[in-house]
Enzyme design. Structure first.
Site, PDB file in Angstrom:
ATOM      1  N   THR A  73       0.846  -1.199   0.000  1.00 32.12           N
ATOM      2  CA  THR A  73       0.000   0.000   0.000  1.00 32.12           C
ATOM      3  C   THR A  73       0.881   1.247   0.000  1.00 32.12           C
ATOM      4  O   THR A  73       0.685   2.177  -0.789  1.00 32.12           O
ATOM      5  CB  THR A  73      -0.918   0.013   1.233  1.00 32.12           C
ATOM      6  N   ASN A 153      -5.177  -9.346  -8.085  1.00 30.49           N
ATOM      7  CA  ASN A 153      -5.394 -10.011  -6.802  1.00 30.49           C
ATOM      8  C   ASN A 153      -6.738 -10.718  -6.702  1.00 30.49           C
ATOM      9  O   ASN A 153      -6.907 -11.619  -5.895  1.00 30.49           O
ATOM     10  CB  ASN A 153      -5.237  -9.013  -5.645  1.00 30.49           C
ATOM     11  N   GLN A 181       1.101  -9.507  -6.210  1.00 29.75           N
ATOM     12  CA  GLN A 181       0.623 -10.889  -6.291  1.00 29.75           C
ATOM     13  C   GLN A 181       1.519 -11.781  -7.153  1.00 29.75           C
ATOM     14  O   GLN A 181       1.482 -13.001  -7.005  1.00 29.75           O
ATOM     15  CB  GLN A 181      -0.807 -10.928  -6.849  1.00 29.75           C
ATOM     16  N   ALA A 202       6.015  -8.590   1.429  1.00 29.88           N
ATOM     17  CA  ALA A 202       6.464  -9.897   1.923  1.00 29.88           C
ATOM     18  C   ALA A 202       5.308 -10.831   2.273  1.00 29.88           C
ATOM     19  O   ALA A 202       5.408 -12.045   2.079  1.00 29.88           O
ATOM     20  CB  ALA A 202       7.364  -9.702   3.153  1.00 29.88           C
ATOM     21  N   HIS A 203       4.210 -10.269   2.777  1.00 32.51           N
ATOM     22  CA  HIS A 203       3.208 -11.175   3.381  1.00 32.51           C
ATOM     23  C   HIS A 203       2.337 -11.933   2.387  1.00 32.51           C
ATOM     24  O   HIS A 203       1.568 -12.804   2.764  1.00 32.51           O
ATOM     25  CB  HIS A 203       2.365 -10.443   4.435  1.00 32.51           C
ATOM     26  N   CYS A 331     -13.442  -8.241   0.240  1.00 29.47           N
ATOM     27  CA  CYS A 331     -13.807  -7.045   0.976  1.00 29.47           C
ATOM     28  C   CYS A 331     -14.722  -7.403   2.127  1.00 29.47           C
ATOM     29  O   CYS A 331     -15.243  -8.494   2.210  1.00 29.47           O
ATOM     30  CB  CYS A 331     -14.473  -6.063   0.056  1.00 29.47           C
TER      31      CYS A 331
END
Ligand code: PLP
Length: 423
Positions: A73, A153, A181, A202-203, A331
């Protein structure tokens, strides 16, 4: 313990044990601040610079071209706002992006539109590929930046980044891509593909949360978003997240080394999952690229829709069986506005609502897939029986919905991504 089948790897992933192990010393032993002059500081700085090299190497960049951020982000915000604010002029104020970006890119563009920038949202076809002709047409002298997502994504569609990069280079326009992604899932080389800025974290690849990076090609100037110390070439001030950076680099080391093997393994499972669901459930369709090759679709992504079903109900019921999935949009389920991505590929609200995203990883097994297929079949059947809408009513509704053209060529409006927590 209750069985957990985790199929929400586009939202986040399990951290690899080897990554955790690499991070641990940096909490309790090597806890120095990389900006400090003493021995612990120097050790921490060394770890940060080693990590920077690992990440640079993985995309064919130089270490000075990588800045660490708090995640994708922030990388998107720095790339888009930082570049455009620095270079804005009366003549150059156009940003070209797409209707299927992650909220981090989309909202950055919305902020810039309020500052007087002209944003063009490219259309995509029904499988989520951008309209290259429209891109060519829009690339005029007023264009400042092109920002186009690499692997989507939600639906997994992979854009032809090399062709886009080539076009941008021919027009002398800076090109940013959000590769969160696709990074370490498919090969990326910033020079071969003419990428000027690239977002990663990283996540989404078995590393820790709260750490990411931005590649900025040498020579490209950026306005930092906030003031502070001299960290990260002054582009992203703030004390380094040393354990996060070390963990990120470890994940990159593992995932780039095992990329081909993992992609092959995961793709085979994904193809099997999609094939079974399409064959064994009536009124089930695949969203996104029908070409399942690794060039066209993220190997771990399946996004399906089911007639007469609410995706949210499906997610809740599957969760009761220990199966973690997402609606098409990842979402907040409290917010029933359909995904802007599914909208952009032309799905009427009704169909977008019936979508389910299943994203696999190297930890997914065939047993997991078999268990998930069995439960999805069961839950879809139960929900259809419960559905207050009879099939006849649905058919009529469908006919009405199809009357609304959602593809509208040249239509510059775009439905907003919801305030997503995750992907
Ligand atoms: C997850 C995701 C992000 C946001 O990443 P964070 O590191 O959680 O900020 C941005 N873009 C894409 C494509 C993503 O999938």
């Amino acid at each position: 313990m209750k069985r957990i089948v985790y199929m929400d790897n586009a939202a986040t992933t399990r951290v690899d044990d080897r990554v955790v192990k690499a991070m641990l010393p940096y909490f309790t032993e090597e806890y120095g601040n990389p900006s400090s002059l003493h021995k612990l500081g120097i050790e921490a700085q060394r770890a940060v610079e080693k990590a920077r090299e690992t990440i640079a190497r993985s995309i064919g960049a130089s270490p000075e071209e990588i800045i660490f951020t708090s995640g994708a982000t922030e990388s998107d915000n720095i790339a888009i706002k930082g570049y455009c604010r620095k270079h804005k002029s009366d003549k150059k104020n156009k940003i070209i992006t797409t209707k299927i970006e992650h909220a981090a890119v989309f909202r950055s563009c919305v902020h810039l539109s309020r500052e007087g920038f002209n944003i063009v949202y490219l259309n995509v076809d029904k499988e989520g590929f951008i309209d290259m002709e429209q891109l060519k047409k829009e690339l005029d002298d007023s264009v400042l930046l092109v920002s186009i997502i690499h692997g989507n994504n939600e639906i997994g569609t992979i854009q032809d980044i090399e062709a886009i990069g080539k076009l941008c280079k021919e027009h002398n326009v800076v090109f940013h891509t959000d590769a969160t992604q696709s990074y370490c899932k498919v090969p990326i080389n910033v020079d071969e593909e003419n990428i000027d800025m690239l977002t990663m974290n990283a996540h989404k690849m078995h590393g820790p949360k709260g750490i990411g990076a931005l590649y900025i090609r040498d020579g490209i100037k950026i306005d930092p978003l906030y003031g502070g110390g001299p960290h990260e070439f002054r582009l992203r001030p703030g004390t380094h997240n040393v354990p996060g950076i070390v963990g990120f680099a470890k994940a990159v080391e593992i995932e780039s080394k095992e990329m081909e093997k993992t992609a092959e393994y995961v793709k085979k499972l994904r193809d099997y999952l999609v094939e079974r669901l399409l064959k064994e459930i009536d009124g089930c369709y695949l969203n996104g690229s029908s070409d399942l090759s690794i060039e066209k679709r993220l190997p771990n992504n399946a996004n399906l829709r089911f007639d007469y079903i609410e995706g949210e109900s499906l997610v809740f019921r599957l969760s009761d069986y220990g199966i973690m999935t997402s609606t098409g949009s990842a979402c907040s389920s409290a917010n029933l506005t359909p995904s802007h991505v599914l909208n952009a590929i032309g799905l009427p609200h009704e169909k977008a609502h019936g979508s389910l995203r299943l994203t696999l990883s190297k930890y997914t097994t065939k047993k997991d897939v078999d268990y998930a297929v069995e439960k999805i079949k069961k839950v879809v059947e139960e929900l259809r029986e419960l559905s207050p809408l009879t099939k006849k009513e649905n058919k009529e509704k469908e006919r009405r919905d199809n009357g609304f053209g959602l593809h509208g060529k040249g239509n510059r409006t775009v439905s907003e991504p919801q305030e997503c927590g995750g992907a």
